[in-house]
Motif scaffolding. Structure first.
Motif, PDB file in Angstrom:
ATOM      1  N   LEU A 322       0.822  -1.147  -0.012  1.00 23.90           N
ATOM      2  CA  LEU A 322       0.000  -0.051  -0.162  1.00 23.90           C
ATOM      3  C   LEU A 322       0.932   1.137  -0.053  1.00 23.90           C
ATOM      4  O   LEU A 322       0.471   2.494  -0.762  1.00 23.90           O
ATOM      5  N   LYS A 323       2.167   1.293   0.575  1.00 26.42           N
ATOM      6  CA  LYS A 323       3.171   2.454   0.624  1.00 26.42           C
ATOM      7  C   LYS A 323       3.344   2.787  -0.749  1.00 26.42           C
ATOM      8  O   LYS A 323       3.915   3.839  -0.987  1.00 26.42           O
ATOM      9  N   HIS A 324       3.678   1.724  -1.422  1.00 25.58           N
ATOM     10  CA  HIS A 324       3.988   1.849  -2.731  1.00 25.58           C
ATOM     11  C   HIS A 324       3.141   2.259  -3.801  1.00 25.58           C
ATOM     12  O   HIS A 324       3.196   1.802  -5.035  1.00 25.58           O
ATOM     13  N   GLY A 325       1.700   2.344  -3.341  1.00 22.48           N
ATOM     14  CA  GLY A 325       0.831   2.553  -4.237  1.00 22.48           C
ATOM     15  C   GLY A 325       0.260   1.251  -5.105  1.00 22.48           C
ATOM     16  O   GLY A 325      -0.501   1.376  -6.114  1.00 22.48           O
ATOM     17  N   ILE A 326       0.111   0.314  -4.423  1.00 21.61           N
ATOM     18  CA  ILE A 326      -0.364  -1.246  -4.938  1.00 21.61           C
ATOM     19  C   ILE A 326      -1.152  -1.594  -4.115  1.00 21.61           C
ATOM     20  O   ILE A 326      -0.831  -1.942  -2.920  1.00 21.61           O
ATOM     21  N   THR A 327      -2.534  -1.565  -4.310  1.00 20.68           N
ATOM     22  CA  THR A 327      -3.633  -2.166  -3.669  1.00 20.68           C
ATOM     23  C   THR A 327      -4.051  -3.447  -4.051  1.00 20.68           C
ATOM     24  O   THR A 327      -4.474  -3.788  -5.130  1.00 20.68           O
ATOM     25  N   PRO A 328      -4.036  -4.512  -3.365  1.00 19.32           N
ATOM     26  CA  PRO A 328      -4.284  -5.705  -3.594  1.00 19.32           C
ATOM     27  C   PRO A 328      -5.802  -5.858  -3.760  1.00 19.32           C
ATOM     28  O   PRO A 328      -6.660  -5.167  -3.225  1.00 19.32           O
ATOM     29  N   ASP A 329      -6.200  -7.051  -4.512  1.00 19.73           N
ATOM     30  CA  ASP A 329      -7.651  -7.391  -4.516  1.00 19.73           C
ATOM     31  C   ASP A 329      -8.172  -8.075  -3.262  1.00 19.73           C
ATOM     32  O   ASP A 329      -9.178  -8.056  -2.800  1.00 19.73           O
ATOM     33  N   TYR A 330      -7.241  -8.887  -3.036  1.00 19.31           N
ATOM     34  CA  TYR A 330      -7.618  -9.825  -1.657  1.00 19.31           C
ATOM     35  C   TYR A 330      -6.184  -9.883  -0.830  1.00 19.31           C
ATOM     36  O   TYR A 330      -5.136  -9.554  -1.392  1.00 19.31           O
ATOM     37  N   HIS A 331      -6.610 -10.106   0.407  1.00 16.55           N
ATOM     38  CA  HIS A 331      -5.485 -10.330   1.629  1.00 16.55           C
ATOM     39  C   HIS A 331      -5.875 -11.407   2.034  1.00 16.55           C
ATOM     40  O   HIS A 331      -6.793 -11.732   2.683  1.00 16.55           O
ATOM     41  N   VAL A 332      -4.740 -12.308   2.467  1.00 16.69           N
ATOM     42  CA  VAL A 332      -4.902 -13.686   3.062  1.00 16.69           C
ATOM     43  C   VAL A 332      -4.165 -13.650   4.474  1.00 16.69           C
ATOM     44  O   VAL A 332      -2.825 -13.076   4.498  1.00 16.69           O
ATOM     45  N   ASN A 348      -3.852   0.335   8.820  1.00 19.49           N
ATOM     46  CA  ASN A 348      -5.162   0.872   8.448  1.00 19.49           C
ATOM     47  C   ASN A 348      -5.258   2.186   8.945  1.00 19.49           C
ATOM     48  O   ASN A 348      -6.104   3.430   8.236  1.00 19.49           O
ATOM     49  N   ASN A 349      -4.412   2.668   9.790  1.00 18.02           N
ATOM     50  CA  ASN A 349      -4.626   3.955  10.243  1.00 18.02           C
ATOM     51  C   ASN A 349      -3.896   5.198   9.005  1.00 18.02           C
ATOM     52  O   ASN A 349      -4.158   6.312   8.932  1.00 18.02           O
ATOM     53  N   ASP A 350      -2.951   4.236   8.205  1.00 15.65           N
ATOM     54  CA  ASP A 350      -2.257   5.316   7.116  1.00 15.65           C
ATOM     55  C   ASP A 350      -3.239   4.677   5.625  1.00 15.65           C
ATOM     56  O   ASP A 350      -3.050   5.755   4.876  1.00 15.65           O
ATOM     57  N   TYR A 351      -3.443   3.523   5.697  1.00 13.35           N
ATOM     58  CA  TYR A 351      -4.126   3.305   4.240  1.00 13.35           C
ATOM     59  C   TYR A 351      -5.373   2.491   4.539  1.00 13.35           C
ATOM     60  O   TYR A 351      -5.223   1.318   5.187  1.00 13.35           O
ATOM     61  N   SER A 352      -6.600   3.034   4.236  1.00  8.59           N
ATOM     62  CA  SER A 352      -7.649   2.426   4.337  1.00  8.59           C
ATOM     63  C   SER A 352      -7.807   0.783   3.920  1.00  8.59           C
ATOM     64  O   SER A 352      -7.287   0.736   2.472  1.00  8.59           O
ATOM     65  N   LEU A 353      -8.352   0.067   4.479  1.00 11.78           N
ATOM     66  CA  LEU A 353      -8.155  -1.582   4.256  1.00 11.78           C
ATOM     67  C   LEU A 353      -9.780  -1.947   3.665  1.00 11.78           C
ATOM     68  O   LEU A 353      -9.911  -3.044   3.195  1.00 11.78           O
ATOM     69  N   LYS A 354     -10.470  -0.662   3.450  1.00  8.99           N
ATOM     70  CA  LYS A 354     -11.870  -0.977   3.026  1.00  8.99           C
ATOM     71  C   LYS A 354     -12.144  -1.205   1.665  1.00  8.99           C
ATOM     72  O   LYS A 354     -13.209  -1.589   0.995  1.00  8.99           O
ATOM     73  N   ASP A 355     -11.098  -1.286   0.683  1.00  7.65           N
ATOM     74  CA  ASP A 355     -11.208  -1.674  -0.696  1.00  7.65           C
ATOM     75  C   ASP A 355     -10.809  -2.969  -0.838  1.00  7.65           C
ATOM     76  O   ASP A 355     -10.534  -3.440  -1.999  1.00  7.65           O
ATOM     77  N   ILE A 356     -10.214  -3.818   0.136  1.00  8.86           N
ATOM     78  CA  ILE A 356      -9.651  -5.186  -0.005  1.00  8.86           C
ATOM     79  C   ILE A 356     -10.631  -6.006   0.773  1.00  8.86           C
ATOM     80  O   ILE A 356     -11.243  -6.007   1.703  1.00  8.86           O
ATOM     81  N   THR A 357     -10.819  -7.223   0.200  1.00  8.83           N
ATOM     82  CA  THR A 357     -11.306  -8.321   0.633  1.00  8.83           C
ATOM     83  C   THR A 357     -10.406  -9.401   1.300  1.00  8.83           C
ATOM     84  O   THR A 357      -9.504  -9.746   0.857  1.00  8.83           O
ATOM     85  N   LEU A 358     -10.673  -9.456   2.644  1.00 14.40           N
ATOM     86  CA  LEU A 358      -9.932 -10.552   3.526  1.00 14.40           C
ATOM     87  C   LEU A 358     -10.176 -12.102   3.232  1.00 14.40           C
ATOM     88  O   LEU A 358     -11.507 -12.158   3.282  1.00 14.40           O
ATOM     89  N   ILE A 359      -9.503 -12.895   3.078  1.00 10.17           N
ATOM     90  CA  ILE A 359      -9.543 -14.327   3.244  1.00 10.17           C
ATOM     91  C   ILE A 359      -8.684 -14.734   4.302  1.00 10.17           C
ATOM     92  O   ILE A 359      -7.616 -14.922   4.064  1.00 10.17           O
ATOM     93  N   HIS A 360      -9.155 -15.397   5.296  1.00 12.11           N
ATOM     94  CA  HIS A 360      -8.464 -15.764   6.535  1.00 12.11           C
ATOM     95  C   HIS A 360      -8.691 -17.007   7.076  1.00 12.11           C
ATOM     96  O   HIS A 360      -9.945 -17.845   6.795  1.00 12.11           O
ATOM     97  N   SER A 361      -7.835 -17.794   7.995  1.00 17.26           N
ATOM     98  CA  SER A 361      -8.161 -18.814   8.397  1.00 17.26           C
ATOM     99  C   SER A 361      -9.518 -18.689   9.428  1.00 17.26           C
ATOM    100  O   SER A 361      -9.472 -17.840  10.177  1.00 17.26           O
ATOM    101  N   LEU A 362     -10.182 -20.002   9.642  1.00 19.03           N
ATOM    102  CA  LEU A 362     -11.112 -20.030  10.609  1.00 19.03           C
ATOM    103  C   LEU A 362     -10.533 -20.096  12.022  1.00 19.03           C
ATOM    104  O   LEU A 362     -10.922 -19.332  12.934  1.00 19.03           O
TER     105      LEU A 362
END
Length: 667
Positions: A322-332, A348-362
């Motif tokens: 995010l710092k380098h201007g690359i917003t991923p589509d998904y984050h694991v 999240n304080n510096d770069y909003s995560l609201k454009d990214i979908t999270l996929i995470h472990s149960l």
């Protein structure tokens, strides 16, 4: 020189020995028999007309100039003498029994061991196994078996031709059938048909079956001329020892994950239906982004071609992307610790995560899902709840690191090409992470103090193993990184995707390495991906009541097993060391047998017991017969205290109104 009349009966006897061996293998080890008859190459054996003994001749060179039997006697004698000189006992400071919730639960036992070895002589393990690299003509194997020192002898031979020739020289039936006192032998032999992967997997599975001796008390014998040929096998054995300490059950982390799973279900988080979810592979390229040092080399190319990929970031790579201007589509995310949520809040304080979908472990930390646009869970196959979760929610080979999870997700949902960025799995340029990674930052907020300290420790970490990098050079790595690489390679071997390693780090077998120029040349011909309707994520919800009750029952069974182990170990006080070690081995094998259809229950029981039993097995192996009873008594005192402490602590959280741990169970 002997006459033909003298030589002929000797030849007949050699032929009869070969045929008798073939009948033995056909009857008792048919898979070995099949390997032998599949090889039709002529023998390299020759009969010395003077001594009437067989020898091996390759390209005109006699392999055993002094005679094969004499060479074997000399080699075995040298091995035994060297074995008696080596200090096999581990130093007390090297015995690390952690991750058991209670701080230093077996300190008294280890201190007692330290006191004992300071006043006693070096010794061999009481319950030793032996791995023999190279069959040769087999005489050394016969001699070693006759010494009756080793409980399980594993013969590893890279070439069926060598093993086939031993059928002319030694009586395999006599050797294998005469092993007493439940001693065993295993033959693992490679041939032209089975392939290296199958051969190496056979070795890995066998090592797993031999646990705990394969980690604690397996010695290695190198037959003459075999040292260079068996470097890969040696690496597998070393990796197994490291891998066992990293990937298998550890009570603190495993229980914290279990609590997280209960809390995520209580919060009604969505779980992916992996059978119905898809990423359309047509004209699609998927980029998996890790935080290894090589992402610094490739980031500009990735940024320039950002829209030609579906980008999935993993773990701590997100902030610098995010710092380098690359917003991923998904984050694991796989991370289960509270510090993972603190880190993502910091990002999240510096770069909003609201454009990214999270996929995470149960089993991921329950605190970070709300930071993202949307979130979906999946279940790892290593969860203790595996027997209570449908397979459509279970992701195979997606554990250890977030990049492993991201790659497993991508491969499960799509047959598209997958590009790895920053998956170094090594200390490339002696760096542990990319320059902008959070682990390289100092003066972080107090809630990230542990992460800052971890970053400092990474700067001086002991690179205890090495692997090959993409350029064919050795590069330092750690047990956890190397284990993650091995897991990734197993995923690649089972996948239909093409994998491309865009890094300067470790070689990842099964993937194709692309340097920056090759990557740019490849990407120049690709089109921008139209992402509309490319990804379909289907989901369900897990029944919280079912998961919670299943967790309680799972743990209650595990606690019952502890109650059963205590009197069994108490009986070991009266046994000789070798028999006490066999008893511990029997406990572990018994747990495995009783839970063979309940993988989750096995993991739960072993989370409580793997490290304590491994410690006990190790200490008895390397203690004198006089000291062992006292070591067992000290272990029992520590074990009972540990059990009482962790049982009360675990059940208090599990039966509370929520299950979100406010402390990390990493002691």
């Amino acid at each position: 020189m002997n006459s033909q009349a003298t030589i002929s009966p000797v030849k007949d006897k050699i032929s009869q020995r070969y045929e008798a061996n073939m009948q033995f293998f056909k009857q008792h080890l048919p898979y070995i028999h099949k390997q032998i008859i599949s090889n039709e190459e002529p023998s390299s054996l020759t009969l010395d007309a003077k001594t009437l003994r067989l020898n091996k001749v390759i390209n005109g060179k006699t392999i055993y100039p002094e005679g094969a039997v004499e060479a074997a006697q000399k080699e075995v004698s040298h091995f035994i003498n060297r074995m008696n000189r080596i200090e096999y006992r581990p130093r007390p400071t090297d015995i690390n029994i952690g991750f058991l919730i209670k701080d230093k639960p077996f300190l008294r036992t280890i201190n007692k061991y330290a006191h004992n070895i300071s006043k006693s002589k070096k010794r061999l393990p009481s319950h030793a196994d032996l791995a023999i690299f190279g069959c040769g003509l087999g005489y050394h194997i016969e001699m070693l078996c006759n010494k009756e020192i080793f409980h399980h002898i594993t013969i590893i031979e890279n070439d069926i031709r060598n093993f086939k020739e031993s059928l002319y020289t030694i009586n395999w039936a006599s050797i294998m059938m005469s092993m007493k006192d439940k001693r065993q032998m295993t033959l693992i032999i490679n041939d032209d048909d089975r392939g290296q992967l199958d051969y190496y997997n056979h070795i890995k599975v066998h090592l797993h079956k031999l646990f705990p001796s394969s980690v604690v008390s397996m010695l290695v014998y190198n037959h003459i001329g075999s040292n260079d040929d068996y470097s890969d096998v040696k690496r597998i054995i070393n990796e197994h020892s490291f891998y066992t300490k990293v990937i298998y059950e550890r009570l603190g982390p495993d229980t914290q994950r279990l609590m997280n799973a209960n809390e995520n279900c209580r919060l009604k988080r969505k779980i992916l239906n992996l059978d119905d979810s898809t990423i359309n592979a047509k004209d699609t390229k998927i980029a998996i982004i890790g935080a290894g040092p090589s992402i610094d080399d490739y980031r500009a190319t990735l940024k320039k071609n950002r829209d030609k990929f579906i980008i999935i970031s993993a773990g701590s790579s997100l902030g610098s992307l995010l710092k380098h201007g690359i917003t991923p589509d998904y984050h694991v995310e796989l991370e289960f610790l509270n510090v993972a949520t603190s880190l993502l809040e910091y990002v999240n304080n510096d770069y909003s995560l609201k454009d990214i979908t999270l996929i995470h472990s149960l089993e991921g930390n329950p605190g970070y899902a709300s930071l993202f646009k949307d979130s979906y869970m999946f279940s790892q196959e290593t969860t203790e709840l595996i027997n209570h979760i449908e397979s459509k929610h279970v992701l195979k080979r997606g554990g250890l690191t977030c990049t492993n999870g991201a790659a497993a997700i991508a491969s499960r949902l799509s047959s598209a090409d997958i590009y790895f960025f920053g998956l170094d799995y090594a200390y490339t340029r002696k760096q542990h992470h990319e320059v902008d990674n959070i682990t390289n930052k100092r003066n972080l907020p107090i809630e990230l103090t542990d992460l800052e300290e971890a970053g400092k420790s990474l700067e001086s970490v002991n690179l205890s193993i090495s692997t090959m990098d993409v350029h064919g050079n050795k590069v330092g790595s750690t047990p956890s990184l190397n284990s993650a690489r091995l897991l990734m390679e197993s995923l690649i071997a089972e996948s239909e995707n093409n994998f491309y390693n865009c890094s300067n780090g470790a070689k990842i077998n099964g993937s194709k390495h692309l340097n920056i120029n090759q990557l740019e040349e490849t990407l120049n011909s690709l089109k921008v991906i139209k992402k509309n309707n490319k990804v379909k994520l289907c989901f369900n919800h897990l029944d919280y009541y079912h998961i919670h009750q299943s967790t309680i029952e799972l743990l209650e069974v595990s606690f019952t097993v502890v109650d059963q182990i205590i009197p069994i170990v108490e009986s070991a006080v009266e046994l000789e060391n070798k028999e006490a070690c066999k008893l511990i081995d029997k406990i572990i094998k018994g747990i495995e047998f009783e839970t063979k259809d309940r993988q989750g229950q096995f993991r739960s029981i072993m989370s409580l017991n793997r490290m304590p039993l491994l410690l006990l097995y190790l200490l008895i192996n390397y203690s004198s017969e006089e000291d062992s009873p006292e070591i067992i008594k000290y272990w029992l005192m520590d074990y009972k205290s540990y059990y009482k402490f962790v049982k009360e602590k675990i059940m208090k959280v599990l039966k509370g109104k929520d299950h979100y741990l406010k402390e990390e169970w990493l002691e």
